[in-house]
Design a protein around this motif. Structure first.
Motif, PDB file in Angstrom:
ATOM      1  N   UNK A 192       0.836  -1.199   0.000  1.00  0.00           N
ATOM      2  CA  UNK A 192       0.000   0.000   0.000  1.00  0.00           C
ATOM      3  C   UNK A 192       0.871   1.249   0.000  1.00  0.00           C
ATOM      4  N   UNK A 193       1.921   1.253   0.822  1.00  0.00           N
ATOM      5  CA  UNK A 193       2.821   2.408   0.857  1.00  0.00           C
ATOM      6  C   UNK A 193       3.498   2.613  -0.491  1.00  0.00           C
ATOM      7  N   UNK A 194       3.904   1.522  -1.131  1.00  0.00           N
ATOM      8  CA  UNK A 194       4.553   1.639  -2.440  1.00  0.00           C
ATOM      9  C   UNK A 194       3.582   2.143  -3.492  1.00  0.00           C
ATOM     10  N   UNK A 195       2.369   1.598  -3.505  1.00  0.00           N
ATOM     11  CA  UNK A 195       1.384   2.029  -4.492  1.00  0.00           C
ATOM     12  C   UNK A 195       1.057   3.511  -4.329  1.00  0.00           C
ATOM     13  N   UNK A 196       0.888   3.961  -3.091  1.00  0.00           N
ATOM     14  CA  UNK A 196       0.609   5.378  -2.865  1.00  0.00           C
ATOM     15  C   UNK A 196       1.790   6.250  -3.276  1.00  0.00           C
ATOM     16  N   UNK A 197       2.992   5.770  -3.000  1.00  0.00           N
ATOM     17  CA  UNK A 197       4.188   6.522  -3.363  1.00  0.00           C
ATOM     18  C   UNK A 197       4.319   6.659  -4.879  1.00  0.00           C
ATOM     19  N   UNK A 198       4.138   5.557  -5.601  1.00  0.00           N
ATOM     20  CA  UNK A 198       4.240   5.602  -7.055  1.00  0.00           C
ATOM     21  C   UNK A 198       3.146   6.492  -7.644  1.00  0.00           C
ATOM     22  N   UNK A 199       1.946   6.420  -7.076  1.00  0.00           N
ATOM     23  CA  UNK A 199       0.855   7.253  -7.580  1.00  0.00           C
ATOM     24  C   UNK A 199       1.169   8.734  -7.396  1.00  0.00           C
TER      25      UNK A 199
END
Length: 769
Positions: A474-481
């Motif tokens: 979740x942290x990675x997905x939010x960061x990439x977004x």
């Protein structure tokens, strides 16, 4: 001290000082948390480990964790463990040597036998035999530290005791010691006044040597996969594309990093290089300090003279308030009556929650944690689906200085009447008063986004594997977004650092959303409150990183808009983000995702916030936003469309820029949307050949006899089902109103040689405005 020895000491202190500086300021010199996993959303982007690149100056490990961040934070744990091992060895060796010199001969004999044993068998072999079993590696953080440090101390302390004993025996033969013995001085007096001043240089040298030896043995154990702080189970993608569970270092620790790098030494040498260099600097610095201290004499008499000599009775009384102040600081108040105070607070909280006293209840919570206060107020405001404590008080209380843990009996007020359980509640004392604190949440810092979630990064059990993976992804997905948002809205993204909060339960998420917004979240799994994004546990179930990035981008883009436009979902921004060429593998536009969902009109597209929509409606919103951007390219230049998106413009402003009335623009968009869906239909791709032609004919025949008099377009079909589920895109006509477009779902069955509709779950005219 000669000049060369002095430079040894200076250089060694500089090396150790550099490591200490990195350990103390790791939060400020690293970009991400050491547990942050850079998991790319698409296989075409590659899988970890990633080589040194932008964002990862030293590369990543096999789990996508930043190596520089893990080395910096690992300096804290590795130096702490080395100090613990070296300190405990000296603490045992000094009294043991003193007992061998002044005590019975049996102590000297026993210490000699232990030294012979530890010298005959290589210590590393003993460590590996005792610590390499999987059971000892999954004990948990501090039990593993205690076991490993205890074993390293027990095997090595006789060597230090023998060295100290030899030095003491040399000093006992000195004339000034013999004179003290002849004068009738006790052994304690001889040690304090005559031996200890001459032992200080040796003790400091041994401390530096043991620090280096402890770091060296930690590196050796790490190479063999034995980690000082134990380990955790993590899922890792193997070469065949499957998932496998392996034991890795839960905390950032240099030895554990070497253990994780064993299988990648040839293909990814940067993984092992950084922790190996850190060990080299630490061991070299400690050995240089030890070499520099060799031959140094420390005159305690001169130190005493510089500090006014021995403390007079008048000055000794100053030690009393200093010691009392230390105790008061440790206990944050008087040390007695703590358990009863915790029990009284737990009972008072239960009574306040039952009475609905919101202000008084919130006053018992941690005053420094405003989010915790705001969320726990939901217990009092809406206790229907939350836990309520029993006023009888906690079952037991465990005290640890100014902290306490109480096991409180809690029950679900209305959802499960009669159900109860014992729940640990955490308290902290500040200024003599106890407060309840939140202990279940941990913060994961990314490049652009911070995620607070209920997970334990050091949980060694299998239960923690899935929880950690979902939180880290979740942290990675939010960061990439948000990284893509920053590329499209650089000025706005630079001002914001989004804060995400993942809740432990769906009920707590619902309660907080209801309290802060006054609205029921319904099926929505994301809710933006203006300063943070609330995430329901349902959002991370069956987590699809690519789709999740797209959904998160649609929510987080609000934070990059101008202050006056924040809080509204801008379809132009969502469409532009989806169409960005450099993220095409991550953000795929799939028109079939909107099957079963009614289309938005252009007015609804600008007015609706997908935060209130179920997931399938959010997909429809995204697809229509893409079509909107492509549609506007025929009316406006790409630069003009991007300018409208950055400003958060509404439909009226878009129509004004296009030079047409809103109604005309809306009608043209509806026609373009219907045409695009027809082009992307399942009937126009190879998969469409699976749709039976006689089913298509039966559907169109049924529509010909219906009042719409329009041919229906089969958008998608769920095969291998009986009855077969068919998604249809229809142009609906109602007398006196313009035609509208909607997606409906029907169930068809093939019986008696013909197709017939058995069920229609959506009324096609229910969406007509």
């Amino acid at each position: 001290m000669n000049r060369s020895r002095r430079w040894y000491l200076v250089l060694g202190l500089l090396l150790l000082g550099a490591l200490l500086f990195i350990a103390l300021f790791a939060d400020h010199i690293t970009a991400v948390s050491p547990l942050y996993r850079d998991a790319r959303s698409h296989v075409m982007d590659g899988t970890p480990p990633f080589p040194p690149e932008s964002g990862h100056s030293l590369g990543t490990d096999p789990f996508g964790r930043d190596i520089w961040s893990r080395v910096a934070y690992g300096a804290r744990w590795s130096l702490l463990f080395a100090v613990i091992v070296a300190g405990t060895r000296l603490l045992i060796a000094v009294p043991a040597a003193l007992g061998a010199v002044f005590g019975p001969r049996s102590i000297d004999w026993l210490m000699g036998r232990l030294y012979v044993f530890s010298s005959a068998v290589p210590p590393l072999l003993i460590y590996l035999l005792m610590l390499s079993t999987p059971g000892t590696r999954l004990l948990g953080l501090w039990p593993s530290v205690a076991l490993t440090a205890g074993l390293l101390t027990f095997i090595e302390w006789p060597r230090l005791a023998i060295a100290l004993k030899g030095r003491m025996e040399q000093l006992l033969n000195e004339p000034f010691v013999e004179g003290a013995v002849a004068a009738g001085a006790t052994p304690g007096r001889i040690f304090r006044a005559h031996l200890l001043p001459h032992l200080w240089p040796l003790l400091m040298q041994l401390a530096a040597q043991e620090l280096g030896r402890a770091l060296l043995v930690m590196a050796q154990l790490g190479i063999f996969g034995v980690m000082m702080g134990g380990g955790v189970i993590e899922s890792l993608l193997d070469a065949r594309g499957g998932m496998k569970n392996i034991i890795t270092s839960g905390i950032p620790e240099w030895g554990g990093m070497l253990g994780d790098a064993r299988q990648y030494v040839l293909v990814a040498p940067w993984i092992a290089f950084a922790p190996a260099l850190a060990f080299f600097i630490g061991v070299t610095g400690a050995n240089l300090v030890a070499q520099g201290l060799e031959g140094v004499t420390v005159s305690l008499v001169r130190v005493q003279e510089a500090t006014t000599g021995r403390l007079s009775p008048r000055w000794r009384w100053l030690l009393v308030p200093v010691a009392a102040g230390g105790l008061l600081w440790y206990f944050q108040g008087l040390p007695w009556g703590r358990e009863q105070a915790v029990r009284d607070l737990a009972r008072r909280q239960a009574e306040l929650a039952a009475d609905g006293s919101v202000t008084e209840y919130v006053a018992t919570l941690d005053p420094q944690d405003l989010d915790f206060r705001r969320e726990r107020a939901c217990w009092v405001v809406d206790p229907a689906n939350t836990l309520v404590a029993d006023a009888a008080g906690p079952e037991r209380v465990e005290l640890n200085g100014s902290r306490a843990t109480a096991w409180v009996k809690v029950a679900v007020a209305k959802a499960e009447p009669g159900a109860s359980a014992w729940k640990p509640t955490y308290y902290v004392r500040s200024g003599g008063r106890w407060y309840e604190v939140a202990r279940a949440y941990a913060r994961l810092r990314g490049f652009h986004v911070d995620v607070t979630a209920p997970y334990n990064p050091n949980d060694p059990s299998f239960i923690g594997v899935g929880v950690r993976s979902r939180v880290e992804y979740l942290a990675t997905a939010a960061d990439h977004a948000f990284e893509q948002i920053g590329a499209l809205f650089p000025a706005g993204a630079a001002r914001a650092r989004p804060q995400l909060k993942l809740f432990a339960s769906q009920e707590s998420y619902r309660a907080v959303v209801l309290l802060e917004s006054g609205r029921e979240p319904g099926a929505a799994t994301l809710w933006w409150t203006g300063d943070r994004l609330l995430v329901a546990p349902a959002f991370v179930r069956n987590f699809d990183r690519a789709k999740s990035e797209m959904v998160l981008a649609g929510e987080l883009v609000k934070m990059a808009l101008p202050p006056g436009a924040r809080g509204r979902m801008p379809p132009l921004a969502v469409g532009l983000l989806t169409l960005r060429a450099d993220i095409a593998p991550a953000y795929r536009v799939d028109f079939r995702e909107m099957a079963g969902s009614q289309l938005f009109s252009l007015e609804e597209l600008f007015e609706t916030s997908p935060s209130n929509l179920p997931p399938e409606r959010k997909s429809t919103y995204t697809v229509q936003s893409v079509v909107l951007v492509q549609f506007l390219y025929k009316w406006l230049s790409p630069a003009a469309v991007e300018s409208l998106a950055r400003s958060g413009a509404g439909l009226e402003e878009v129509a004004r820029q296009a030079g047409v009335p809103v109604a005309q623009l809306s009608a043209a968009y509806t026609e373009a949307m219907y045409g695009r869906v027809a082009e992307e239909s399942v009937l126009t791709v190879p998969a469409g050949s699976k749709v039976p032609l006689d089913l298509k004919a039966a559907v169109n025949a049924q529509r010909a006899s219906a009042r719409t008099k329009d041919e229906a377009l089969i958008l998608d079909v769920e095969l291998d089902k009986e009855p077969m589920v068919v998604y249809l895109l229809e142009r609906l006509t109602v007398a006196g109103r313009p035609p509208v477009t909607a997606v409906v779902k029907e169930a068809w069955v093939f019986r008696g040689g013909q197709w017939s509709m058995t069920q229609r779950s959506d009324d096609p005219f229910s969406g007509v405005r």
